[in-house]
Write an enzyme that holds these catalytic residues in place. Structure first.
Site, PDB file in Angstrom:
ATOM      1  N   LEU A 140     -62.877  23.186 -31.979  1.00 30.75           N
ATOM      2  CA  LEU A 140     -63.304  21.855 -31.544  1.00 30.75           C
ATOM      3  C   LEU A 140     -62.770  21.679 -30.124  1.00 30.75           C
ATOM      4  O   LEU A 140     -61.678  22.168 -29.807  1.00 30.75           O
ATOM      5  CB  LEU A 140     -62.726  20.764 -32.457  1.00 30.75           C
ATOM      6  CG  LEU A 140     -63.261  20.714 -33.890  1.00 30.75           C
ATOM      7  CD1 LEU A 140     -62.536  19.630 -34.690  1.00 30.75           C
ATOM      8  CD2 LEU A 140     -64.769  20.466 -33.910  1.00 30.75           C
ATOM      9  N   ASP A 141     -63.508  20.974 -29.291  1.00 34.35           N
ATOM     10  CA  ASP A 141     -63.026  20.701 -27.930  1.00 34.35           C
ATOM     11  C   ASP A 141     -61.725  19.901 -28.008  1.00 34.35           C
ATOM     12  O   ASP A 141     -61.483  19.190 -28.991  1.00 34.35           O
ATOM     13  CB  ASP A 141     -64.057  19.874 -27.146  1.00 34.35           C
ATOM     14  CG  ASP A 141     -65.386  20.598 -27.011  1.00 34.35           C
ATOM     15  OD1 ASP A 141     -65.391  21.840 -27.057  1.00 34.35           O
ATOM     16  OD2 ASP A 141     -66.411  19.909 -26.878  1.00 34.35           O
TER      17      ASP A 141
END
Ligand code: URA
Length: 234
Positions: free
Chosen positions: A102-103
């Protein structure tokens, strides 16, 4: 399995460090300290304690983290803290990895495991596992954007359009988007290609596994067999 191997397999350090923990009487089972590293232990449903902190024996670790913003899904982060800062050190020691990324500014459901096949299977683009995101958008959503997301949008650098399995507005600026792939910045790029912009992004579900409602941001928990079944079944 002997107690030294139990501790070693669960990420309590090198064999030497595990032997020392045991010899120093810091390890107990059922409240009884065991100071002999060669003691044979039944690992079936075993819970041991190190310095009084209980730890269940798990042959493989499968965990879910409610990822907060500001953490990178890497053991060697570049600009922020690592998600491993939110976990007991034993996980990194035993080789736990993030299942996909995930960013740093994305929140929500992150799986981690030391089961290489599992990590590979759920990271592979070939395995089409639906992932449900909730995105807050900068501009109001409209039907044209939702239709574009469902029909497919061409992402920069890609040759084929990518379509969402589902795209619904939950409010003027609230989008529920389900995607199968795990391309780099996929949701942000899709929403941008549809003419809007993601301001905040949260992953709610992978397959049939939802982020547990009672899992606070930054908290983690073990996944059990029924969670893994839900993940596969979704
Ligand atoms: N899509 C994104 O753009 N970012 C994420 O973190 C996950 C999916």
């Amino acid at each position: 399995m002997n107690l030294e191997s139990v501790l070693f397999s669960q990420g309590f350090g090198s064999r030497r460090q595990c032997r020392a923990l045991i010899a120093d009487a810091r390890v107990s089972i059922g409240g009884t300290p065991i100071a002999d590293p060669d003691t044979d232990v039944d690992t079936n449903a075993l819970t041991f304690a190190v310095d009084g902190i209980a730890w269940p024996f798990r042959e493989r670790a499968y965990i879910v983290l409610n990822k907060p913003a500001g953490y990178e899904c890497s053991r060697d982060p570049q600009h922020h803290l690592s998600v491993f800062n939110l976990l007991p050190a034993q996980f990194a020691t035993r080789g736990v990895q993030c299942v996909g990324r995930l960013d740093q500014d994305t929140t929500g459901l992150l799986l981690l495991s030391d089961d290489g096949q599992f990590v590979h299977a759920y990271t592979s683009p070939k395995r089409k596992v639906p992932k449900v995101y909730h995105a807050t958008t900068r501009h109001p959503l409209d039907d044209a954007q939702l239709t574009a997301l469902r029909d497919g949008v061409l992402l920069h650098g890609e040759t084929k359009p990518v379509a969402a399995v589902a795209a619904h507005a939950r409010g003027d600026h609230a989008l529920e988007l389900t995607v199968l792939e795990g391309k780099y910045h996929q949701v942000k790029r899709m929403v941008a290609a549809a003419g809007n912009r993601v301001e905040a992004l949260h992953r709610e579900r992978i397959g049939g596994l939802a982020l547990p409602a009672d899992l606070a941001a930054g908290a983690w928990q073990w996944l059990d067999e029924s969670d893994l079944g839900a993940l596969r079944g979704g």
